[in-house]
Scaffold this motif. Structure first.
Motif, PDB file in Angstrom:
ATOM      1  N   GLN A  31       0.850  -1.184   0.000  1.00 63.35           N
ATOM      2  CA  GLN A  31       0.000   0.000   0.000  1.00 63.35           C
ATOM      3  C   GLN A  31       0.888   1.236   0.000  1.00 63.35           C
ATOM      4  O   GLN A  31       1.939   1.250   0.634  1.00 63.35           O
ATOM      5  CB  GLN A  31      -0.896  -0.044   1.232  1.00 63.35           C
ATOM      6  CG  GLN A  31      -1.796  -1.257   1.231  1.00 63.35           C
ATOM      7  CD  GLN A  31      -2.316  -1.601   2.607  1.00 63.35           C
ATOM      8  OE1 GLN A  31      -1.609  -1.508   3.579  1.00 63.35           O
ATOM      9  NE2 GLN A  31      -3.570  -2.011   2.649  1.00 63.35           N
ATOM     10  N   SER A  51       3.459   0.735   2.977  1.00 61.46           N
ATOM     11  CA  SER A  51       3.353  -0.351   3.949  1.00 61.46           C
ATOM     12  C   SER A  51       4.581  -0.391   4.844  1.00 61.46           C
ATOM     13  O   SER A  51       5.699  -0.118   4.394  1.00 61.46           O
ATOM     14  CB  SER A  51       3.217  -1.685   3.222  1.00 61.46           C
ATOM     15  OG  SER A  51       2.040  -1.718   2.456  1.00 61.46           O
ATOM     16  N   PRO A  78      -0.273  -3.517   8.688  1.00 59.81           N
ATOM     17  CA  PRO A  78      -1.019  -2.656   7.761  1.00 59.81           C
ATOM     18  C   PRO A  78      -1.438  -1.318   8.374  1.00 59.81           C
ATOM     19  O   PRO A  78      -1.769  -0.382   7.654  1.00 59.81           O
ATOM     20  CB  PRO A  78      -2.254  -3.487   7.406  1.00 59.81           C
ATOM     21  CG  PRO A  78      -1.888  -4.889   7.715  1.00 59.81           C
ATOM     22  CD  PRO A  78      -0.950  -4.802   8.889  1.00 59.81           C
ATOM     23  N   TRP A 111      -5.425   6.968   4.376  1.00 58.86           N
ATOM     24  CA  TRP A 111      -5.120   5.537   4.545  1.00 58.86           C
ATOM     25  C   TRP A 111      -6.385   4.784   4.955  1.00 58.86           C
ATOM     26  O   TRP A 111      -6.683   3.726   4.427  1.00 58.86           O
ATOM     27  CB  TRP A 111      -4.032   5.378   5.611  1.00 58.86           C
ATOM     28  CG  TRP A 111      -3.284   4.088   5.590  1.00 58.86           C
ATOM     29  CD1 TRP A 111      -3.544   2.989   6.355  1.00 58.86           C
ATOM     30  CD2 TRP A 111      -2.149   3.768   4.793  1.00 58.86           C
ATOM     31  NE1 TRP A 111      -2.621   2.005   6.086  1.00 58.86           N
ATOM     32  CE2 TRP A 111      -1.752   2.463   5.136  1.00 58.86           C
ATOM     33  CE3 TRP A 111      -1.420   4.462   3.841  1.00 58.86           C
ATOM     34  CZ2 TRP A 111      -0.665   1.832   4.543  1.00 58.86           C
ATOM     35  CZ3 TRP A 111      -0.334   3.842   3.261  1.00 58.86           C
ATOM     36  CH2 TRP A 111       0.035   2.537   3.606  1.00 58.86           C
ATOM     37  N   GLU A 112      -7.127   5.383   5.894  1.00 59.84           N
ATOM     38  CA  GLU A 112      -8.356   4.727   6.341  1.00 59.84           C
ATOM     39  C   GLU A 112      -9.418   4.751   5.242  1.00 59.84           C
ATOM     40  O   GLU A 112     -10.118   3.761   5.038  1.00 59.84           O
ATOM     41  CB  GLU A 112      -8.887   5.394   7.608  1.00 59.84           C
ATOM     42  CG  GLU A 112     -10.037   4.621   8.201  1.00 59.84           C
ATOM     43  CD  GLU A 112     -10.319   4.964   9.648  1.00 59.84           C
ATOM     44  OE1 GLU A 112     -11.290   4.406  10.178  1.00 59.84           O
ATOM     45  OE2 GLU A 112      -9.594   5.777  10.251  1.00 59.84           O
ATOM     46  N   ILE A 114      -8.915   4.945   1.881  1.00 60.21           N
ATOM     47  CA  ILE A 114      -8.514   4.133   0.722  1.00 60.21           C
ATOM     48  C   ILE A 114      -8.404   2.652   1.073  1.00 60.21           C
ATOM     49  O   ILE A 114      -8.893   1.794   0.340  1.00 60.21           O
ATOM     50  CB  ILE A 114      -7.184   4.655   0.131  1.00 60.21           C
ATOM     51  CG1 ILE A 114      -7.381   6.053  -0.465  1.00 60.21           C
ATOM     52  CG2 ILE A 114      -6.634   3.693  -0.917  1.00 60.21           C
ATOM     53  CD1 ILE A 114      -6.090   6.760  -0.841  1.00 60.21           C
ATOM     54  N   TYR A 115      -7.752   2.359   2.196  1.00 64.46           N
ATOM     55  CA  TYR A 115      -7.462   0.965   2.538  1.00 64.46           C
ATOM     56  C   TYR A 115      -8.371   0.394   3.630  1.00 64.46           C
ATOM     57  O   TYR A 115      -8.258  -0.782   3.974  1.00 64.46           O
ATOM     58  CB  TYR A 115      -5.996   0.822   2.948  1.00 64.46           C
ATOM     59  CG  TYR A 115      -5.042   1.205   1.838  1.00 64.46           C
ATOM     60  CD1 TYR A 115      -5.018   0.483   0.650  1.00 64.46           C
ATOM     61  CD2 TYR A 115      -4.201   2.303   1.957  1.00 64.46           C
ATOM     62  CE1 TYR A 115      -4.160   0.831  -0.378  1.00 64.46           C
ATOM     63  CE2 TYR A 115      -3.337   2.659   0.931  1.00 64.46           C
ATOM     64  CZ  TYR A 115      -3.333   1.915  -0.232  1.00 64.46           C
ATOM     65  OH  TYR A 115      -2.482   2.269  -1.251  1.00 64.46           O
ATOM     66  N   ASN A 116      -9.209   1.227   4.212  1.00 60.66           N
ATOM     67  CA  ASN A 116     -10.119   0.809   5.278  1.00 60.66           C
ATOM     68  C   ASN A 116      -9.359   0.258   6.481  1.00 60.66           C
ATOM     69  O   ASN A 116      -9.762  -0.752   7.089  1.00 60.66           O
ATOM     70  CB  ASN A 116     -11.152  -0.204   4.758  1.00 60.66           C
ATOM     71  CG  ASN A 116     -12.339  -0.331   5.680  1.00 60.66           C
ATOM     72  OD1 ASN A 116     -12.711   0.629   6.348  1.00 60.66           O
ATOM     73  ND2 ASN A 116     -12.931  -1.510   5.730  1.00 60.66           N
ATOM     74  N   ILE A 117      -8.240   0.920   6.807  1.00 59.38           N
ATOM     75  CA  ILE A 117      -7.397   0.494   7.925  1.00 59.38           C
ATOM     76  C   ILE A 117      -7.102   1.711   8.803  1.00 59.38           C
ATOM     77  O   ILE A 117      -6.458   2.660   8.348  1.00 59.38           O
ATOM     78  CB  ILE A 117      -6.063  -0.101   7.425  1.00 59.38           C
ATOM     79  CG1 ILE A 117      -6.316  -1.325   6.543  1.00 59.38           C
ATOM     80  CG2 ILE A 117      -5.157  -0.449   8.604  1.00 59.38           C
ATOM     81  CD1 ILE A 117      -5.084  -1.804   5.807  1.00 59.38           C
TER      82      ILE A 117
END
Length: 144
Positions: A31, A51, A78, A111-112, A114-117
């Protein structure tokens, strides 16, 4: 005024500045989110997050990451963003620290989205020399 412009790693302006960084440009892994840094209506640098690095014992201890490899890879790594490149080509007192502060807030939100993290922290690696001691990171309250 500082602005961060989301861009692709292949953006020609990003690539041009990236190729002048002290660490060779070998691309990024996993990522990743990249920005052009604007200051007073000019592009003055780049900053990127990607990442986190897999095996960093001191980081794992700092974040209390369990030794179970599946848990580490699925839940912790992640959620830690590696500041893989930061290059300013215009220098003014405290500008680097101000950029880092804005970047942390901006990239954590993206980040949250786009990547749901959700982000739990950041890491970076510096090759120290007589002039490069990580002062900008220390001024932005990063912990060694």
């Amino acid at each position: 005024m500082i602005g961060l412009e989301f861009c692709k790693r292949t953006n020609p302006i990003y690539q041009d500045i990236r190729d002048r960084h002290y660490i060779p440009n070998n691309g990024t892994h996993g990522q990743q989110i990249h920005f052009l840094i604007h200051y007073n209506e000019s592009i003055v640098g780049i900053i990127s997050g990607a990442s986190s690095v897999y095996g960093v014992e001191s980081r794992d201890k700092f974040f209390n990451i369990p030794s179970d490899q599946e848990i580490k890879q699925r839940y912790y790594l992640p959620a830690i963003i590696n500041n893989v490149v930061f290059r300013l080509e215009y220098h003014e007192p405290n500008l680097g620290t101000q950029v880092l502060s804005k970047w942390r807030k901006t990239i954590a939100q993206l980040w949250e989205e786009i990547y749901n993290i959700p982000v739990i922290g950041f890491e970076t690696f510096i090759i120290e020399n007589d002039t490069r001691k990580g002062a900008m990171y220390k001024a932005d309250n990063w912990v060694y």
